[in-house]
Design a protein around this motif. Structure first.
Motif, PDB file in Angstrom:
ATOM      1  N   ASP A  80       6.081 -15.049 -44.878  1.00 36.19           N
ATOM      2  CA  ASP A  80       4.736 -15.394 -45.121  1.00 36.19           C
ATOM      3  C   ASP A  80       4.115 -16.785 -44.979  1.00 36.19           C
ATOM      4  O   ASP A  80       3.202 -17.102 -44.286  1.00 36.19           O
ATOM      5  CB  ASP A  80       3.856 -14.835 -46.540  1.00 36.19           C
TER       6      ASP A  80
ATOM      7  N   GLN B 221       1.068  -6.663 -38.691  1.00 39.78           N
ATOM      8  CA  GLN B 221       0.289  -7.527 -39.094  1.00 39.78           C
ATOM      9  C   GLN B 221      -0.677  -8.064 -37.990  1.00 39.78           C
ATOM     10  O   GLN B 221      -1.962  -8.098 -38.296  1.00 39.78           O
ATOM     11  CB  GLN B 221       1.126  -8.856 -39.365  1.00 39.78           C
ATOM     12  N   ILE B 222      -0.137  -8.360 -36.670  1.00 40.85           N
ATOM     13  CA  ILE B 222      -0.977  -8.348 -35.513  1.00 40.85           C
ATOM     14  C   ILE B 222      -2.177  -7.325 -35.256  1.00 40.85           C
ATOM     15  O   ILE B 222      -3.239  -7.733 -35.134  1.00 40.85           O
ATOM     16  CB  ILE B 222      -0.076  -8.630 -34.450  1.00 40.85           C
ATOM     17  N   LYS B 223      -1.641  -5.956 -35.567  1.00 39.02           N
ATOM     18  CA  LYS B 223      -2.519  -5.045 -35.508  1.00 39.02           C
ATOM     19  C   LYS B 223      -3.987  -5.089 -36.651  1.00 39.02           C
ATOM     20  O   LYS B 223      -5.025  -5.000 -36.543  1.00 39.02           O
ATOM     21  CB  LYS B 223      -2.093  -3.827 -35.767  1.00 39.02           C
ATOM     22  N   GLU B 224      -3.387  -5.682 -37.777  1.00 40.20           N
ATOM     23  CA  GLU B 224      -4.502  -5.910 -39.059  1.00 40.20           C
ATOM     24  C   GLU B 224      -5.262  -7.044 -38.528  1.00 40.20           C
ATOM     25  O   GLU B 224      -6.622  -6.856 -38.693  1.00 40.20           O
ATOM     26  CB  GLU B 224      -3.594  -6.260 -40.137  1.00 40.20           C
ATOM     27  N   TRP B 225      -4.549  -8.063 -37.724  1.00 40.74           N
ATOM     28  CA  TRP B 225      -5.643  -9.187 -37.453  1.00 40.74           C
ATOM     29  C   TRP B 225      -6.446  -8.888 -36.318  1.00 40.74           C
ATOM     30  O   TRP B 225      -7.625  -9.398 -36.144  1.00 40.74           O
ATOM     31  CB  TRP B 225      -4.699 -10.410 -36.929  1.00 40.74           C
ATOM     32  N   ARG B 226      -5.948  -7.965 -35.595  1.00 43.50           N
ATOM     33  CA  ARG B 226      -6.535  -7.898 -34.128  1.00 43.50           C
ATOM     34  C   ARG B 226      -6.676  -6.213 -33.933  1.00 43.50           C
ATOM     35  O   ARG B 226      -6.012  -5.483 -33.257  1.00 43.50           O
ATOM     36  CB  ARG B 226      -5.868  -8.369 -33.003  1.00 43.50           C
TER      37      ARG B 226
ATOM     38  N   LEU C 160       4.335 -15.723 -40.039  1.00 43.67           N
ATOM     39  CA  LEU C 160       3.077 -15.025 -39.783  1.00 43.67           C
ATOM     40  C   LEU C 160       2.084 -16.233 -39.207  1.00 43.67           C
ATOM     41  O   LEU C 160       1.427 -15.856 -38.412  1.00 43.67           O
ATOM     42  CB  LEU C 160       2.494 -14.512 -41.042  1.00 43.67           C
TER      43      LEU C 160
ATOM     44  N   LYS D  66       0.214 -16.206 -35.672  1.00 48.27           N
ATOM     45  CA  LYS D  66      -1.146 -16.288 -35.497  1.00 48.27           C
ATOM     46  C   LYS D  66      -1.439 -17.548 -34.555  1.00 48.27           C
ATOM     47  O   LYS D  66      -2.403 -17.550 -33.835  1.00 48.27           O
ATOM     48  CB  LYS D  66      -1.651 -16.798 -36.893  1.00 48.27           C
ATOM     49  N   GLU D  67      -0.888 -18.779 -34.765  1.00 49.25           N
ATOM     50  CA  GLU D  67      -0.967 -19.857 -33.870  1.00 49.25           C
ATOM     51  C   GLU D  67      -0.504 -19.429 -32.445  1.00 49.25           C
ATOM     52  O   GLU D  67      -1.221 -20.035 -31.483  1.00 49.25           O
ATOM     53  CB  GLU D  67      -0.211 -21.083 -34.525  1.00 49.25           C
TER      54      GLU D  67
ATOM     55  N   LEU E  92      -1.417 -14.747 -31.030  1.00 44.41           N
ATOM     56  CA  LEU E  92      -2.860 -14.229 -31.052  1.00 44.41           C
ATOM     57  C   LEU E  92      -3.530 -14.896 -29.998  1.00 44.41           C
ATOM     58  O   LEU E  92      -4.398 -14.253 -29.263  1.00 44.41           O
ATOM     59  CB  LEU E  92      -3.646 -14.638 -32.309  1.00 44.41           C
TER      60      LEU E  92
ATOM     61  N   TYR F  37       0.646   1.976 -38.343  1.00 46.68           N
ATOM     62  CA  TYR F  37      -0.143   0.826 -37.397  1.00 46.68           C
ATOM     63  C   TYR F  37      -0.072   1.240 -36.005  1.00 46.68           C
ATOM     64  O   TYR F  37      -0.782   0.733 -35.105  1.00 46.68           O
ATOM     65  CB  TYR F  37       0.735  -0.505 -37.747  1.00 46.68           C
TER      66      TYR F  37
END
Length: 185
Positions: free
Chosen positions: A63, A104-109, A67, A71-72, A75, A130
């Motif tokens: 976390d 997590q990428i799928k949740e963000w995008r 992550l 994200k940085e 994404l 997911y």
């Protein structure tokens, strides 16, 4: 070992390619090809990103380090509607795997699609929630390379590695990016 190979599209039914045992020698290549072609048709000229990382090991500071780095660094490179390709590793909250990252990428995008490639033995488990598509295959055998890799004696790709290489060669535009995420114990 069975010889059924299929693409399962979530929430839209199942397409199954079954061939008679009489044609097993020829059928393996044809069924695998037909299954992958179905995937290629679904990808429909999308940008494709392949994700490698830890499965049996887990990420340290998932976390706090993994992550935020994803994200940085990842994404910004995902085009709208891109496809992420991962493998059949389970999502594990206590010992995060590469599948935790893809989820997590799928949740963000939510605009991205997720294709999971897994050995046919994994059909007995629930499909990853997911994933938009799951491609099971029979191109595996028990042993060190059950889930993928390159056999050092023959130089041939095995299991999931063989399938994603075939997918890469069938896509006119190929795999756009390969992400290797380290950081395990």
């Amino acid at each position: 070992m069975g010889f059924c190979h299929f693409l399962k599209k979530k929430k839209a039914g199942t397409v199954t390619f079954l061939l008679s045992p009489f044609y097993v020698c020829i059928a393996m290549a044809i069924k695998r090809f037909r299954g992958i072609v179905a995937v290629v048709n679904e990808l429909d000229q999308r940008e494709v990103h392949l994700f490698f990382g830890y499965s049996s090991q887990s990420y340290r500071d998932f976390d706090r380090q993994v992550l935020p780095t994803v994200k940085e660094k990842v994404l910004p490179f995902l085009a709208h509607g891109a496809t992420l390709v991962g493998f059949g590793d389970p999502v594990d909250e206590r010992n995060p795997t590469i599948s935790n990252v893809v989820r997590q990428i799928k949740e963000w995008r939510p605009d991205v699609k997720v294709l999971v490639i897994g050995i046919s033995e994994l059909r007995k488990l629930p499909d990853p929630s997911y994933a938009d598509f799951v491609l099971y295959h029979d191109s595996w055998e028990e042993g060190e390379y059950k889930y993928g890799g390159v056999n050092p004696v023959t130089g041939e790709p095995c299991s999931n590695t063989k399938i994603w290489l075939e997918l890469h060669h069938l896509l006119e535009w190929g795999v756009s990016k390969i992400w290797v995420l380290g950081g395990g114990k």
